[in-house]
Design a protein around this motif. Sequence first.
Motif: not given
Length: 185
Positions: A143-163
Motif C-alpha cells: 500500500i503506497r503511501p501507507l495509510p496515515g503516512e503524512g499525518v504525523a507531519e501534519w500534526v507536527m506542522g499544526r503543533v509547531l505552527g502554534w508554538t
Amino acid sequence: MLHLRETLPRLFDASLASDDLFPREVFSPHVVLKLPAPFPIRISGLTAYRMAFATGRSGLHALHTDLATTLQRMTFSPPTPPHSLSDSFKDTPAQRHKQIRVQLALHGHPRLPPHHRAEWTTSNLYTFNPYSGLIASHEVEAIRPLPGEGVAEWVMGRVLGWTRRAPATPAGGVGFVEIEEVRRG
C-alpha cells in the motif's frame, strides 16, 4: 477474474453489500487475507474476510468523502514457489496453480484539513484453489503511501505552527526540541 474486474472499481459503492462483492461462487469459504506491515494480519474464512472489508470500508468512509477505486492493472502471475501456496496444494501440477496480480488506486478527499485529494496505490495477489478454482488467498502486497503516512507531519506542522521552538540542539545532542512559549492570538 471477470468478477474482480467488475467489482473492484465499485468497492465503495454503497449499493453493493459484501455478499455481492465476495460471493461464495467466487471466494473459498476458507479464503485467507494477508495484510502487509505495519498491519501484519492474517485473517481466515469468508465471514472474517467480509468483516475485515466492511471495517476497512467504514473506516475509510469515516475519514474521507468521495471515495473511489480505479482498476489500474490486472495480470496473471505464475506462482513462485513457495509463495502463497499452502502445503495441501504443493503436490498439484504447476499448470493448475493460478494467480492474478491486481493494482488498484483508491482516492478520496479527507474530511479533516487539509482537504487535498488523497490517493493510495495497492498491489494485491489473488491465488486460486487449484481444485475448485475459487479464490483461496488474497495478499495485499503493498500500500503506497501507507495509510496515515503524512499525518504525523501534519500534526507536527499544526503543533509547531502554534508554538515557537527553542534553538536547535547542539551537535551531539539527543535531538529533543523544547517548546518555549505558546503564541496567543
